[in-house]
Design a protein around this motif. Structure first.
Motif, PDB file in Angstrom:
ATOM      1  N   LEU A 147      -1.888   5.366   1.450  1.00  0.00           N
ATOM      2  CA  LEU A 147      -1.501   5.514   2.852  1.00  0.00           C
ATOM      3  C   LEU A 147      -2.651   5.208   3.801  1.00  0.00           C
ATOM      4  O   LEU A 147      -2.425   4.684   4.904  1.00  0.00           O
ATOM      5  CB  LEU A 147      -0.964   6.928   3.085  1.00  0.00           C
ATOM      6  CG  LEU A 147       0.274   7.306   2.253  1.00  0.00           C
ATOM      7  CD1 LEU A 147       0.736   8.703   2.608  1.00  0.00           C
ATOM      8  CD2 LEU A 147       1.401   6.301   2.463  1.00  0.00           C
ATOM      9  N   ASP A 148      -3.876   5.530   3.421  1.00  0.00           N
ATOM     10  CA  ASP A 148      -5.035   5.184   4.260  1.00  0.00           C
ATOM     11  C   ASP A 148      -5.092   3.671   4.485  1.00  0.00           C
ATOM     12  O   ASP A 148      -5.262   3.194   5.611  1.00  0.00           O
ATOM     13  CB  ASP A 148      -6.329   5.640   3.582  1.00  0.00           C
ATOM     14  CG  ASP A 148      -6.867   6.926   4.179  1.00  0.00           C
ATOM     15  OD1 ASP A 148      -6.132   7.532   4.974  1.00  0.00           O
ATOM     16  OD2 ASP A 148      -8.000   7.306   3.854  1.00  0.00           O
ATOM     17  N   ALA A 168      -2.684   1.524   4.110  1.00  0.00           N
ATOM     18  CA  ALA A 168      -1.519   1.092   4.877  1.00  0.00           C
ATOM     19  C   ALA A 168      -1.749   1.308   6.363  1.00  0.00           C
ATOM     20  O   ALA A 168      -1.407   0.449   7.200  1.00  0.00           O
ATOM     21  CB  ALA A 168      -0.286   1.853   4.412  1.00  0.00           C
ATOM     22  N   GLN A 169      -2.351   2.449   6.717  1.00  0.00           N
ATOM     23  CA  GLN A 169      -2.619   2.721   8.130  1.00  0.00           C
ATOM     24  C   GLN A 169      -3.593   1.697   8.709  1.00  0.00           C
ATOM     25  O   GLN A 169      -3.374   1.164   9.807  1.00  0.00           O
ATOM     26  CB  GLN A 169      -3.173   4.132   8.299  1.00  0.00           C
ATOM     27  CG  GLN A 169      -3.460   4.494   9.752  1.00  0.00           C
ATOM     28  CD  GLN A 169      -3.941   5.921   9.906  1.00  0.00           C
ATOM     29  OE1 GLN A 169      -3.681   6.763   9.036  1.00  0.00           O
ATOM     30  NE2 GLN A 169      -4.624   6.209  10.992  1.00  0.00           N
ATOM     31  N   ARG A 192       3.680  10.827   6.979  1.00  0.00           N
ATOM     32  CA  ARG A 192       3.429  11.137   5.573  1.00  0.00           C
ATOM     33  C   ARG A 192       2.005  11.639   5.358  1.00  0.00           C
ATOM     34  O   ARG A 192       1.746  12.378   4.413  1.00  0.00           O
ATOM     35  CB  ARG A 192       3.699   9.905   4.716  1.00  0.00           C
ATOM     36  CG  ARG A 192       5.184   9.574   4.579  1.00  0.00           C
ATOM     37  CD  ARG A 192       5.428   8.361   3.706  1.00  0.00           C
ATOM     38  NE  ARG A 192       4.944   8.574   2.338  1.00  0.00           N
ATOM     39  CZ  ARG A 192       5.042   7.662   1.384  1.00  0.00           C
ATOM     40  NH1 ARG A 192       5.595   6.485   1.639  1.00  0.00           N
ATOM     41  NH2 ARG A 192       4.575   7.915   0.159  1.00  0.00           N
ATOM     42  N   ARG A 193       1.102  11.250   6.240  1.00  0.00           N
ATOM     43  CA  ARG A 193      -0.276  11.725   6.137  1.00  0.00           C
ATOM     44  C   ARG A 193      -0.487  13.044   6.901  1.00  0.00           C
ATOM     45  O   ARG A 193      -1.607  13.537   6.987  1.00  0.00           O
ATOM     46  CB  ARG A 193      -1.244  10.659   6.678  1.00  0.00           C
ATOM     47  CG  ARG A 193      -1.208   9.347   5.895  1.00  0.00           C
ATOM     48  CD  ARG A 193      -2.396   8.473   6.249  1.00  0.00           C
ATOM     49  NE  ARG A 193      -3.634   9.124   5.828  1.00  0.00           N
ATOM     50  CZ  ARG A 193      -4.791   9.004   6.483  1.00  0.00           C
ATOM     51  NH1 ARG A 193      -4.875   8.272   7.580  1.00  0.00           N
ATOM     52  NH2 ARG A 193      -5.866   9.620   6.030  1.00  0.00           N
ATOM     53  N   TYR A 236       0.836  -1.208   0.000  1.00  0.00           N
ATOM     54  CA  TYR A 236       0.000   0.000   0.000  1.00  0.00           C
ATOM     55  C   TYR A 236       0.872   1.261   0.000  1.00  0.00           C
ATOM     56  O   TYR A 236       0.609   2.222  -0.726  1.00  0.00           O
ATOM     57  CB  TYR A 236      -0.925   0.005   1.207  1.00  0.00           C
ATOM     58  CG  TYR A 236      -2.000  -1.054   1.190  1.00  0.00           C
ATOM     59  CD1 TYR A 236      -2.686  -1.373   0.026  1.00  0.00           C
ATOM     60  CD2 TYR A 236      -2.360  -1.719   2.370  1.00  0.00           C
ATOM     61  CE1 TYR A 236      -3.680  -2.326   0.013  1.00  0.00           C
ATOM     62  CE2 TYR A 236      -3.356  -2.679   2.371  1.00  0.00           C
ATOM     63  CZ  TYR A 236      -4.010  -2.984   1.190  1.00  0.00           C
ATOM     64  OH  TYR A 236      -4.989  -3.932   1.180  1.00  0.00           O
ATOM     65  N   VAL A 237       1.921   1.244   0.838  1.00  0.00           N
ATOM     66  CA  VAL A 237       2.806   2.404   0.909  1.00  0.00           C
ATOM     67  C   VAL A 237       3.465   2.637  -0.447  1.00  0.00           C
ATOM     68  O   VAL A 237       3.520   3.765  -0.955  1.00  0.00           O
ATOM     69  CB  VAL A 237       3.867   2.211   2.011  1.00  0.00           C
ATOM     70  CG1 VAL A 237       4.924   3.316   1.928  1.00  0.00           C
ATOM     71  CG2 VAL A 237       3.219   2.215   3.396  1.00  0.00           C
ATOM     72  N   VAL A 292       3.954   6.165   8.167  1.00  0.00           N
ATOM     73  CA  VAL A 292       2.723   6.415   7.422  1.00  0.00           C
ATOM     74  C   VAL A 292       1.992   7.627   7.987  1.00  0.00           C
ATOM     75  O   VAL A 292       1.517   8.501   7.231  1.00  0.00           O
ATOM     76  CB  VAL A 292       1.818   5.168   7.448  1.00  0.00           C
ATOM     77  CG1 VAL A 292       0.416   5.495   6.927  1.00  0.00           C
ATOM     78  CG2 VAL A 292       2.443   4.049   6.621  1.00  0.00           C
TER      79      VAL A 292
END
Length: 562
Positions: free
Chosen positions: A40-41, A43-44, A70-71, A34-35, A67
């Motif tokens: 990123l959503d 991945a979180q 980065r968000r 995902y990353v 993550v």
């Protein structure tokens, strides 16, 4: 379910898309997918699911920190870091990463505690000893850093970075001879080591009988001619800068200028100045200040414990000299160049480090801050640096951008503004080789632009908040130190002490580019240095225009600060 995460889950990438929970390794693999794909959503979501199953998985928690940052979620990332710092983590590399992240997120106390645990690791390798030295240096604990680096060298570490740090720690703690020995040996072992060349040239005042010109010319000749890689250009720039320093010391000004011009042209190409971005930051600061001026802000209560004294201004304006004079007082310690106020501002505004955009956003959000909490967070993370004294000096020139916020968060903390004649301070920046972060300092037009932004801020603080900071002219400090420092100490609510007039007797470490010069008695030889290059600097003088008016205002009142 968040939109981005939902889209990923609908594509069959859900960590929970089977009848039972996926194995931890599968969750971790998917999170990294995902990353890599910018989801990123998702991945979180995946990492949070993994940590529900394995709360002790330090690597997954650090991945989640990445993550979240980065968000743009500094608070959430810091929360995860603080949890990680209290875990029984056996992975040394992960602990090192945690110390660094905690430090840059403004959690200095947690970083120190984590480092204390890291130092208990049995039988550390030479590389690990060097890492411990690097971390203590990062935290500003120079004697401890030097002790670890000495052990690393004894254990056999021999890398350019380790030897350079060994030399710098020796210089910062006053052992200039040892620093030069290590730097010269490093240059001979690793030809083209630009940082070592600059440090070697700066470690003493060169003379006709004692200089490094032959070594520098020899090493410069070994670098690829016309190489256009960033590494080669930066190395050539460093050697040319070192040559300028030595030739300037020897009074060979025409040759010196040619070397400086070559050095700065290379650095300007490697690190171009972002005039638009710097102007945007200044405009955002002034807009925030105007909004706050029209807003009723509760005054934070007086605080317990040591009081910070902020020194602000331009780099190379004399801030280190003033710091050394003040910290030779029995009631004052130097915290060095710490970035804690800006880090606490970022935390309060929930803005991770993100260049110009992040600085602008932090200023925009600063108008709705709880200033009492901002001040309390800053004090909690810094008061240990006072070492049992009543005051500690926070000397970070760029905090000139924070005066409106410091005054509201810490109204009892004195702010001292070093002011130096414009041509002198700009030339001092132009010749200093301050690294890629100081892109303004390698071009005369860029310097004039940066100076103008600084002057706008300083003038605005004086106009909108009279008495918020005390101007300390550099020429007065070195020409009449007793009278000038008396007024500074009075402003800071301190009694005179004769030791303050002898900064060369201050034995505490100092980690700035002027660490060698400030161990000398106070002198005036830096006044008007630019005149040796008046002809070459004429474009700078014209670009600065009438900015000299900033200096003409004498602002050394006898009233106390705060």
């Amino acid at each position: 379910m968040r939109d981005a995460a939902s889209a990923a889950l609908q594509q069959g990438l859900s960590p929970m898309n089977s009848d039972h929970a996926a194995p931890e390794s599968r969750l971790r693999h998917r999170a990294r997918q995902y990353v890599a794909n910018g989801l990123l959503d998702a991945a979180q979501v995946t990492l949070e699911a993994l940590l529900e199953q394995e709360p002790g998985d330090g690597h997954a928690r650090m991945d989640l920190v990445d993550v979240l940052l980065r968000r743009g979620q500094l608070h959430a990332a810091t929360h995860q870091l603080l949890r990680l710092a209290t875990m029984d983590v056996l992975d040394v590399r992960l602990m090192v990463q945690a110390v660094r992240r905690l430090y840059f997120n403004g959690e200095i106390l947690a970083a120190r505690a984590c480092l204390d645990r890291l130092e208990l690791v049995s039988n550390p390798s030479a590389a690990m000893l060097a890492e411990l030295a690097q971390l203590r240096w990062m935290l500003g604990e120079l004697p401890a850093a030097k002790a670890w680096m000495d052990r690393a060298i004894e254990a056999g570490i021999q890398t350019p970075d380790a030897c350079y740090l060994q030399a710098m720690l020796a210089q910062f703690t006053g052992d200039t001879r040892r620093a030069r020995d290590v730097l010269e040996a490093s240059l001979r072992r690793w030809p083209g080591f630009g940082d070592a060349a600059v440090a070697l040239a700066n470690a003493r005042r060169q003379t006709a009988r004692a200089n490094d010109l032959d070594l520098l010319y020899e090493q410069l000749g070994q670098l690829p001619a016309g190489g256009r890689s960033v590494e080669v250009m930066a190395a050539r720039a460093s050697f040319e800068s070192a040559l300028f320093k030595e030739l300037d010391d020897l009074g060979r000004h025409e040759e010196a200028w040619q070397a400086l011009a070559r050095s700065n042209a290379l650095m300007h190409a490697v690190s171009p100045y972002d005039a638009t971005g710097e102007a945007a930051v200044t405009d955002a600061i002034l807009r925030a200040a105007e909004t706050l001026a029209a807003t009723r802000v509760a005054v934070p209560p007086a605080f317990d414990g040591p009081t910070p004294i902020f020194i602000v201004g331009l780099p190379r304006s004399g801030t280190t000299l003033l710091d050394r004079m003040l910290s030779n007082h029995s009631q004052v310690a130097s915290a060095g160049e710490i970035n804690d106020f800006r880090r606490q501002l970022r935390w309060m505004t929930d803005v991770p480090p993100s260049g110009v955009a992040g600085m602008v956003l932090a200023q925009q959000r600063s108008t709705k801050l709880d200033f009492a909490e901002l001040g309390a967070r800053y004090l909690r993370q810094t008061q240990w640096r006072a070492q049992g004294r009543r005051f500690y000096v926070d000397k970070l020139p760029i905090n000139i951008r924070m005066v409106h916020l410091i005054r509201r968060a810490l109204p009892h903390a004195p702010i001292l503004h070093m002011v130096r004649e414009p041509m002198d301070v700009c030339f001092s920046n132009l010749k200093a080789m301050l690294g890629p972060a100081s892109a303004y300092s390698y071009d005369m037009q860029a310097l004039a632009h940066y100076y103008d932004l600084y002057a706008r801020l300083a003038e605005h603080w004086h106009a909108s908040m009279p008495g918020a900071m005390l101007d300390v002219p550099y020429d007065a400090l070195v020409s009449d130190p007793a009278a000038t420092l008396h007024r500074v100490l009075e402003y800071c609510r301190l009694h005179d002490e004769e030791a303050c007039l002898f900064p060369e007797s201050n034995a505490s470490p100092v980690a700035t580019p002027s660490s060698v010069q400030v161990r000398e008695p106070i002198h005036t030889r830096a006044l008007g240095e630019w005149r040796h290059y008046a002809k070459q600097l004429e474009p700078l003088r014209l670009a600065l225009g009438d900015r000299a008016r900033l200096l003409r205002r004498e602002r050394l009142p006898h009233a106390g600060g705060g």
